[in-house]
Design an enzyme around this catalytic site. Sequence first.
Site, PDB file in Angstrom:
ATOM      1  N   HIS A 255       0.852  -1.192   0.000  1.00 35.22           N
ATOM      2  CA  HIS A 255       0.000   0.000   0.000  1.00 35.22           C
ATOM      3  C   HIS A 255       0.882   1.234   0.000  1.00 35.22           C
ATOM      4  CE1 HIS A 255      -3.142   2.862   1.113  1.00 35.22           C
ATOM      5  NE2 HIS A 255      -3.958   1.964   0.577  1.00 35.22           N
ATOM      6  N   GLU A 314      -7.770  -5.412  -0.298  1.00 32.45           N
ATOM      7  CA  GLU A 314      -8.302  -6.216  -1.395  1.00 32.45           C
ATOM      8  C   GLU A 314      -8.248  -7.720  -1.128  1.00 32.45           C
ATOM      9  OE1 GLU A 314     -10.002  -4.372  -2.929  1.00 32.45           O
ATOM     10  OE2 GLU A 314      -9.073  -3.252  -4.550  1.00 32.45           O
TER      11      GLU A 314
HETATM   12  N1  ACO Z   1       4.021  -7.580  -4.692  1.00 29.08           N
HETATM   13  C1  ACO Z   1       5.332  -7.541  -5.018  1.00 29.08           C
HETATM   14  N2  ACO Z   1       6.089  -6.433  -4.970  1.00 29.08           N
HETATM   15  C2  ACO Z   1       5.483  -5.313  -4.568  1.00 29.08           C
HETATM   16  C3  ACO Z   1       4.126  -5.267  -4.205  1.00 29.08           C
HETATM   17  C4  ACO Z   1       3.401  -6.470  -4.279  1.00 29.08           C
HETATM   18  N3  ACO Z   1       2.099  -6.516  -3.957  1.00 29.08           N
HETATM   19  N4  ACO Z   1       3.795  -4.017  -3.852  1.00 29.08           N
HETATM   20  C5  ACO Z   1       4.898  -3.285  -3.994  1.00 29.08           C
HETATM   21  N5  ACO Z   1       5.916  -4.067  -4.425  1.00 29.08           N
HETATM   22  C6  ACO Z   1       7.292  -3.659  -4.697  1.00 29.08           C
HETATM   23  C7  ACO Z   1       7.363  -2.975  -6.056  1.00 29.08           C
HETATM   24  O1  ACO Z   1       7.624  -3.890  -7.095  1.00 29.08           O
HETATM   25  C8  ACO Z   1       8.476  -1.979  -5.851  1.00 29.08           C
HETATM   26  O2  ACO Z   1       9.699  -2.614  -6.044  1.00 29.08           O
HETATM   27  P1  ACO Z   1      10.896  -1.867  -6.851  1.00 29.08           P
HETATM   28  O3  ACO Z   1      11.239  -0.685  -5.986  1.00 29.08           O
HETATM   29  O4  ACO Z   1      11.968  -2.906  -6.935  1.00 29.08           O
HETATM   30  O5  ACO Z   1      10.329  -1.469  -8.169  1.00 29.08           O
HETATM   31  C9  ACO Z   1       8.370  -1.612  -4.370  1.00 29.08           C
HETATM   32  O6  ACO Z   1       7.677  -2.683  -3.734  1.00 29.08           O
HETATM   33  C10 ACO Z   1       7.591  -0.349  -4.175  1.00 29.08           C
HETATM   34  O7  ACO Z   1       6.434  -0.403  -4.990  1.00 29.08           O
HETATM   35  P2  ACO Z   1       5.632   0.884  -5.481  1.00 29.08           P
HETATM   36  O8  ACO Z   1       4.823   0.545  -6.686  1.00 29.08           O
HETATM   37  O9  ACO Z   1       6.540   2.065  -5.543  1.00 29.08           O
HETATM   38  O10 ACO Z   1       4.701   1.110  -4.246  1.00 29.08           O
HETATM   39  P3  ACO Z   1       3.447   2.001  -4.224  1.00 29.08           P
HETATM   40  O11 ACO Z   1       3.358   2.498  -2.874  1.00 29.08           O
HETATM   41  O12 ACO Z   1       3.411   2.986  -5.297  1.00 29.08           O
HETATM   42  O13 ACO Z   1       2.364   0.876  -4.607  1.00 29.08           O
HETATM   43  C11 ACO Z   1       0.559  -0.546  -4.664  1.00 29.08           C
HETATM   44  C12 ACO Z   1       1.256   0.547  -3.883  1.00 29.08           C
HETATM   45  C13 ACO Z   1       0.266  -0.071  -6.086  1.00 29.08           C
HETATM   46  C14 ACO Z   1      -0.769  -0.890  -3.977  1.00 29.08           C
HETATM   47  C15 ACO Z   1       1.467  -1.807  -4.724  1.00 29.08           C
HETATM   48  O14 ACO Z   1       1.774  -2.233  -3.418  1.00 29.08           O
HETATM   49  C16 ACO Z   1       0.851  -2.931  -5.528  1.00 29.08           C
HETATM   50  O15 ACO Z   1       1.005  -2.946  -6.755  1.00 29.08           O
HETATM   51  N6  ACO Z   1       0.131  -3.910  -4.868  1.00 29.08           N
HETATM   52  C17 ACO Z   1      -0.506  -4.987  -5.582  1.00 29.08           C
HETATM   53  C18 ACO Z   1      -1.845  -4.520  -6.163  1.00 29.08           C
HETATM   54  C19 ACO Z   1      -2.889  -4.289  -5.088  1.00 29.08           C
HETATM   55  O16 ACO Z   1      -3.031  -5.060  -4.134  1.00 29.08           O
HETATM   56  N7  ACO Z   1      -3.656  -3.210  -5.273  1.00 29.08           N
HETATM   57  C20 ACO Z   1      -4.721  -2.798  -4.326  1.00 29.08           C
HETATM   58  C21 ACO Z   1      -4.232  -1.670  -3.481  1.00 29.08           C
HETATM   59  S1  ACO Z   1      -5.418  -1.204  -2.252  1.00 29.08           S
HETATM   60  C22 ACO Z   1      -6.445  -0.134  -3.031  1.00 29.08           C
HETATM   61  O17 ACO Z   1      -6.049   0.651  -3.859  1.00 29.08           O
HETATM   62  C23 ACO Z   1      -7.851  -0.160  -2.743  1.00 29.08           C
END
Ligand code: ACO
Length: 372
Positions: A255, A314
Amino acid sequence: MTTDALASDGLDGVVAADTVLSEVDGSNGRLIIRGHSLDALAGATTFEALAELLFAGFFAGVPDAAQMVGALGRARCEVFDEVGALDARLAALPPFDAVRALVARLTDGDDLATALRLLAAPAVFTAAVVRTQRGAAPIAPDPARAHSADILAMMGGSADAAHHRGCAAALDAYLVTVSDHGLNASTFTARVVASTRAGLTSSVLAGLCALKGPLHGGAPGPVIEMLNAIGTAENARPWLEAALAHGDRLMGFGHRIYRVRDPRADALKRAVRTLMAGSNSIPGRLALAESVEAAALAVLRAHKPNRSLDTNVEFYTALLLEALGFPPEVFTCVFAMGRTAGWIAHAREQVAGGRLIRPQSRYIGPAPKKAA
Ligand code: ACO
C-alpha cells in the site's frame, strides 16, 4: 520534497487537500471516517447511516439514516429506468465497462437528488448487467428494502431469510469499510474533475475510471485467481516465490500509505468469519486464504526487506465478496458501490472550499532546434 522526487514518485508524500472526511494513518494502521474509527463503524453501521455521515453539511436536507433507506430506495427505482439502455452491445462488455457506460448516461448536477441517484447507480447497474449477461431479466429494486439487502435481491440472491440477513449485514460492513479512504487515486481524480465545476456525475465517472486499474480497485478479482491457482496451503510458498521471480506483484499486498497492516483487511476478515460462521460455506476457503496470506507476507519480507509490504483491503475483499456470491469480474463494481459515497462527499468538499487543481509539469524533452 524536491521537484525531481515529485516527478518520479507518484506525488508520494504530497498533501493535495484538506478534508474533514477521512484520515489514513499509515504508520499506525488506523482509518478515521468523519471522527469515527473504522473499527467502531464496520459491522455496526448501515450503509445508509454512513451515507448520512459523509453527506452531512455538503447538501441541504440530507436525510437521517432511517429516512435515507427510503430516499436511496427511490433513487434505485429512478436509476432502474436507465437499465433499458443496456443493449446487446453494452451487455457484451466486461461488467465494469458496461456499468461505467450506464453511469455516463446520467444527468450531471450538484444537488442531493443527483447524489442519491449516483449512489444508487453502481448497485442497480451491476445487478442488471450480471443478470443480463447470464440471460436472465434484471430484477427491479424494492424501494422499501435497505440498500445492501436490495443489492443482494437484485442479484437474485438466496431466498432463505436468515441467510439473506447475514449476507446483507456482511455487505453493509464491506460498503462501509470501503466508503472513504483519504486521497486515494480515484478520490483524487474525482476531486480534480470537481475542481473544474464539471458536476457530480462527471466526478463520479472519473473516480470509476481510476478505480478500475489493478493497482487500485481492480485487485480482488486477481486475488481469487491467485487462490484458485495455488489451491493448497503446501503450494502457497513455491507458487508465490515463482510469481515474484517472474516479476509479478502479489495482489492484495502492499500500500502507498500503510506501512503496517491495512485496518480494512481486519474489518473484512471479521465480516468473513461472521458470515461463514452463520452459513454452510466452506471454512476451508478461509483456512487456505490465511495460509496464502502468511506465506505471502514471508516471501515479500524476503523479496523486499527494506520495504514494508503487508496485507491490504483487497485480499479479504476477495474472500468476502466471493462468499456473498458475487462473481470475481464484478468485485470492482461492488467496490464502486461503496466508494461512490466518498467520491460524492469529496467532490462537494472540493467545490465548497477548493480552487481549480492545476499542478505543473517540468519539461524534460528536447529544446527546439536553432535555425541554421
Ligand atoms: N508484490 C510484489 N512487490 C510489490 C508489491 C506487491 N504486492 N507491492 C509493492 N511491491 C514492490 C514494487 O515492485 C516496488 O519494487 P521496486 O522498488 O523494486 O520497483 C516496491 O515494492 C515499491 O512499490 P511501489 O509501486 O513504488 O509502491 P506504491 O506504494 O506505489 O504501490 C501498490 C502501492 C500499487 C498498492 C502496490 O503495493 C501494488 O502494486 N500492490 C498490488 C496490487 C494491489 O493489491 N492493489 C490494491 C491496493 S489497495 C487499493 O487501492 C484499494
